[in-house]
Scaffold this motif. Structure first.
Motif, PDB file in Angstrom:
ATOM      1  N   GLU A  84       4.051   8.875   3.457  1.00  0.00           N
ATOM      2  CA  GLU A  84       4.653   8.791   5.079  1.00  0.00           C
ATOM      3  C   GLU A  84       3.523   8.979   6.058  1.00  0.00           C
ATOM      4  O   GLU A  84       3.387   8.256   6.861  1.00  0.00           O
ATOM      5  N   LEU A  85       2.382   9.647   5.933  1.00  0.00           N
ATOM      6  CA  LEU A  85       0.922   9.670   6.521  1.00  0.00           C
ATOM      7  C   LEU A  85       0.397   8.101   6.483  1.00  0.00           C
ATOM      8  O   LEU A  85       0.008   7.540   8.284  1.00  0.00           O
ATOM      9  N   PHE A  86       0.443   7.826   6.032  1.00  0.00           N
ATOM     10  CA  PHE A  86       0.064   6.011   6.032  1.00  0.00           C
ATOM     11  C   PHE A  86       0.978   5.610   6.402  1.00  0.00           C
ATOM     12  O   PHE A  86       0.653   4.344   7.907  1.00  0.00           O
ATOM     13  N   ALA A  87       1.930   5.215   6.125  1.00  0.00           N
ATOM     14  CA  ALA A  87       2.956   4.415   7.104  1.00  0.00           C
ATOM     15  C   ALA A  87       2.848   4.684   8.778  1.00  0.00           C
ATOM     16  O   ALA A  87       2.959   3.792   9.939  1.00  0.00           O
ATOM     17  N   LEU A  88       3.203   5.903   8.962  1.00  0.00           N
ATOM     18  CA  LEU A  88       2.611   6.396  10.370  1.00  0.00           C
ATOM     19  C   LEU A  88       1.448   5.584  10.953  1.00  0.00           C
ATOM     20  O   LEU A  88       1.379   5.457  12.189  1.00  0.00           O
ATOM     21  N   CYS A  89      -0.139   6.188  10.836  1.00  0.00           N
ATOM     22  CA  CYS A  89      -1.190   5.833  10.555  1.00  0.00           C
ATOM     23  C   CYS A  89      -0.947   4.113  10.862  1.00  0.00           C
ATOM     24  O   CYS A  89      -1.573   3.365  11.908  1.00  0.00           O
ATOM     25  N   ALA A  90      -0.183   3.436  10.424  1.00  0.00           N
ATOM     26  CA  ALA A  90      -0.220   1.922  10.133  1.00  0.00           C
ATOM     27  C   ALA A  90       0.620   1.433  11.301  1.00  0.00           C
ATOM     28  O   ALA A  90       0.349   0.475  11.996  1.00  0.00           O
ATOM     29  N   ALA A  91       1.580   1.988  11.851  1.00  0.00           N
ATOM     30  CA  ALA A  91       2.322   1.676  12.799  1.00  0.00           C
ATOM     31  C   ALA A  91       1.708   2.215  14.524  1.00  0.00           C
ATOM     32  O   ALA A  91       2.069   0.444  14.715  1.00  0.00           O
ATOM     33  N   GLY A  92       1.227   3.797  14.055  1.00  0.00           N
ATOM     34  CA  GLY A  92       0.557   3.614  15.455  1.00  0.00           C
ATOM     35  C   GLY A  92      -0.597   2.312  15.326  1.00  0.00           C
ATOM     36  O   GLY A  92      -0.517   1.886  16.872  1.00  0.00           O
ATOM     37  N   ILE A  98       0.991  -1.190  -0.470  1.00  0.00           N
ATOM     38  CA  ILE A  98      -0.148   0.439   0.071  1.00  0.00           C
ATOM     39  C   ILE A  98       0.445   1.360  -0.267  1.00  0.00           C
ATOM     40  O   ILE A  98       0.512   2.815  -0.880  1.00  0.00           O
ATOM     41  N   TYR A  99       2.073   1.237   0.504  1.00  0.00           N
ATOM     42  CA  TYR A  99       2.861   2.352   1.311  1.00  0.00           C
ATOM     43  C   TYR A  99       3.363   2.448  -0.279  1.00  0.00           C
ATOM     44  O   TYR A  99       3.248   3.629  -0.837  1.00  0.00           O
ATOM     45  N   GLY A 100       4.218   1.831  -1.127  1.00  0.00           N
ATOM     46  CA  GLY A 100       4.403   2.135  -2.736  1.00  0.00           C
ATOM     47  C   GLY A 100       3.436   2.238  -3.531  1.00  0.00           C
ATOM     48  O   GLY A 100       4.158   2.796  -4.500  1.00  0.00           O
ATOM     49  N   ARG A 101       2.622   1.800  -3.070  1.00  0.00           N
ATOM     50  CA  ARG A 101       1.504   1.894  -4.695  1.00  0.00           C
ATOM     51  C   ARG A 101       0.663   3.696  -3.725  1.00  0.00           C
ATOM     52  O   ARG A 101       0.662   4.397  -4.891  1.00  0.00           O
ATOM     53  N   LEU A 102       1.156   4.335  -3.054  1.00  0.00           N
ATOM     54  CA  LEU A 102       0.442   5.612  -2.942  1.00  0.00           C
ATOM     55  C   LEU A 102       1.873   6.777  -2.701  1.00  0.00           C
ATOM     56  O   LEU A 102       1.505   7.207  -4.026  1.00  0.00           O
ATOM     57  N   VAL A 103       3.060   6.667  -3.224  1.00  0.00           N
ATOM     58  CA  VAL A 103       3.689   6.868  -3.297  1.00  0.00           C
ATOM     59  C   VAL A 103       4.186   7.112  -4.724  1.00  0.00           C
ATOM     60  O   VAL A 103       4.584   7.822  -5.065  1.00  0.00           O
ATOM     61  N   HIS A 104       4.022   5.913  -5.146  1.00  0.00           N
ATOM     62  CA  HIS A 104       4.709   6.121  -6.697  1.00  0.00           C
ATOM     63  C   HIS A 104       2.942   6.410  -7.238  1.00  0.00           C
ATOM     64  O   HIS A 104       3.475   5.457  -8.724  1.00  0.00           O
ATOM     65  N   ALA A 105       2.433   6.247  -6.710  1.00  0.00           N
ATOM     66  CA  ALA A 105       0.337   6.510  -7.887  1.00  0.00           C
ATOM     67  C   ALA A 105       1.056   8.152  -8.985  1.00  0.00           C
ATOM     68  O   ALA A 105       1.556   8.716  -8.711  1.00  0.00           O
ATOM     69  N   LYS A 106       0.230   7.502  -9.932  1.00  0.00           N
ATOM     70  CA  LYS A 106       0.224   8.695 -10.433  1.00  0.00           C
ATOM     71  C   LYS A 106      -0.599   9.812 -10.115  1.00  0.00           C
ATOM     72  O   LYS A 106      -2.150   9.993  -9.700  1.00  0.00           O
ATOM     73  N   PRO A 107      -0.087  11.268 -10.369  1.00  0.00           N
ATOM     74  CA  PRO A 107      -1.134  11.979  -9.380  1.00  0.00           C
ATOM     75  C   PRO A 107      -2.450  12.562 -10.071  1.00  0.00           C
ATOM     76  O   PRO A 107      -2.378  12.549 -11.213  1.00  0.00           O
ATOM     77  N   VAL A 108      -3.056  12.727  -9.009  1.00  0.00           N
ATOM     78  CA  VAL A 108      -4.302  13.543  -9.552  1.00  0.00           C
ATOM     79  C   VAL A 108      -4.820  14.702  -9.437  1.00  0.00           C
ATOM     80  O   VAL A 108      -4.914  15.571  -8.780  1.00  0.00           O
ATOM     81  N   GLN A 109      -4.995  15.751 -10.678  1.00  0.00           N
ATOM     82  CA  GLN A 109      -4.907  17.050 -10.869  1.00  0.00           C
ATOM     83  C   GLN A 109      -5.876  17.276 -10.195  1.00  0.00           C
ATOM     84  O   GLN A 109      -7.046  16.531 -10.151  1.00  0.00           O
ATOM     85  N   GLY A 110      -5.911  18.541  -9.512  1.00  0.00           N
ATOM     86  CA  GLY A 110      -7.128  19.215  -8.954  1.00  0.00           C
ATOM     87  C   GLY A 110      -6.177  18.650  -6.982  1.00  0.00           C
ATOM     88  O   GLY A 110      -7.633  19.271  -6.376  1.00  0.00           O
ATOM     89  N   SER A 111      -6.230  17.613  -7.060  1.00  0.00           N
ATOM     90  CA  SER A 111      -6.759  16.552  -6.436  1.00  0.00           C
ATOM     91  C   SER A 111      -5.434  17.370  -4.114  1.00  0.00           C
ATOM     92  O   SER A 111      -4.079  18.131  -4.868  1.00  0.00           O
ATOM     93  N   PHE A 112      -6.272  16.923  -3.469  1.00  0.00           N
ATOM     94  CA  PHE A 112      -5.487  17.970  -2.308  1.00  0.00           C
ATOM     95  C   PHE A 112      -3.690  16.712  -2.061  1.00  0.00           C
ATOM     96  O   PHE A 112      -3.579  18.516  -1.731  1.00  0.00           O
ATOM     97  N   PHE A 113      -3.683  16.218  -2.291  1.00  0.00           N
ATOM     98  CA  PHE A 113      -2.471  15.436  -2.191  1.00  0.00           C
ATOM     99  C   PHE A 113      -1.799  15.441  -3.508  1.00  0.00           C
ATOM    100  O   PHE A 113      -0.434  15.127  -3.760  1.00  0.00           O
ATOM    101  N   HIS A 114      -2.158  16.398  -4.704  1.00  0.00           N
ATOM    102  CA  HIS A 114      -1.286  16.592  -6.008  1.00  0.00           C
ATOM    103  C   HIS A 114       0.100  16.608  -5.614  1.00  0.00           C
ATOM    104  O   HIS A 114       0.525  18.151  -5.313  1.00  0.00           O
TER     105      HIS A 114
END
Length: 274
Positions: free
Chosen positions: A115-123, A91-107
């Motif tokens: 990194e946010l996912f990794a921290l949440c998963a670890a927590g 999941i981390y790899g897919r998030l980091v290497h995902a194709k950015p979506v134009q206009g999205s907050f995480f573009h």
């Protein structure tokens, strides 16, 4: 039978949150993982173990042969942590290497999202279990060997370089002796500590009496070929060890070591009898 199997599974999985994580990971990998050898390792094999564990026919067979104390060990083969870890990495790899979506907050912020996912998963994983040091079954190791210091000191004291020795120990020390010393032999072992196995041994019975009768113990120890006899220092003894030829060799950690000269003990290094 079925309720016993479920109870063992529930106790083994602790709070249950890891089971939820595991099932989520399995579902994710089922939908996303395409490589066959990885599907076998992280999907088919764990699912086969689960099917085997909850199979009533298999459970009945194992219960009849080994009992419930053994059955839960099948869960040791279930790679819960490995499957969860691999799914999180995917999941981390897919998030980091995902194709950015134009206009999205995480573009353009794929790394941040990963990194946010990794921290949440670890927590979440951290709060999914319980602190092992708070368990009543946990005790601090006395030495690097993770056995009582008394076992280390006794085995070192009776060790004869270059050969094995036979010694009879109190039951509370028996499970640890062979973990520390491969050359310290015993007339009976762990089988005497498991009540349901219902093993009987006259020498063990004589050793575990509240008042140890040397008239009974000494002949049994000699019949078993014991060079040494280890007795708790606070245990009452009926009879005088010296009158039976026993030599008080040493006392350490609350145990008295007796040497029986009637059993010859050849030392290969000094080429002499002890």
């Amino acid at each position: 039978m079925g309720s016993d199997v479920i109870t063992l599974f529930r106790e083994y999985m602790g709070t249950g949150m890891l089971v939820i994580w595991f099932l989520v990971a399995v579902i994710y990998l089922w939908m996303k993982e395409e490589k066959r050898y990885l599907r076998i390792s992280f999907l088919y094999m764990p699912l086969c173990f689960l099917f085997l564990y909850f199979n009533p026919l298999f459970a009945r067979l194992v219960y009849e042969k080994a009992g419930d104390e053994i059955y839960y060990r099948i869960l040791w083969l279930l790679p819960v942590s490995v499957v969860i870890a691999y799914a999180c990495v995917c999941i981390y790899g897919r998030l980091v290497h995902a194709k950015p979506v134009q206009g999205s907050f995480f573009h353009g912020k794929n790394q941040l999202l990963g990194e946010l996912f990794a921290l949440c998963a670890a927590g979440i994983l951290a709060v999914s279990g319980s602190l092992i040091y708070s368990s009543p079954l946990f005790s601090e190791a006395e030495n690097l060997y993770h056995v009582p210091d008394s076992v280390v000191h006794i085995c070192d004291r009776i060790n004869v370089p270059g050969r094995e020795v036979m010694a009879v120990f109190p039951l509370e020390l028996v499970p640890y002796v062979r973990q520390y010393s491969p050359v310290t032999c015993m007339p009976y072992g762990r089988e005497m500590t498991v009540e349901r196995w219902n093993y009987q041994d006259p020498l063990c019975d004589a050793m575990e009496q509240e008042v140890i009768d040397l008239e009974v113990l000494v002949p049994l120890a000699r019949e078993a070929g014991c060079h040494y006899c280890i007795l708790p220092a606070e245990r009452r003894i009926q009879g005088d060890p010296a009158s039976y030829g026993w030599i008080r060799l040493a006392e350490t950690d609350g145990y008295v070591i007796y040497r029986d000269p009637a059993q010859e003990l050849w030392n290969p290094e000094t080429e002499s009898f002890q």
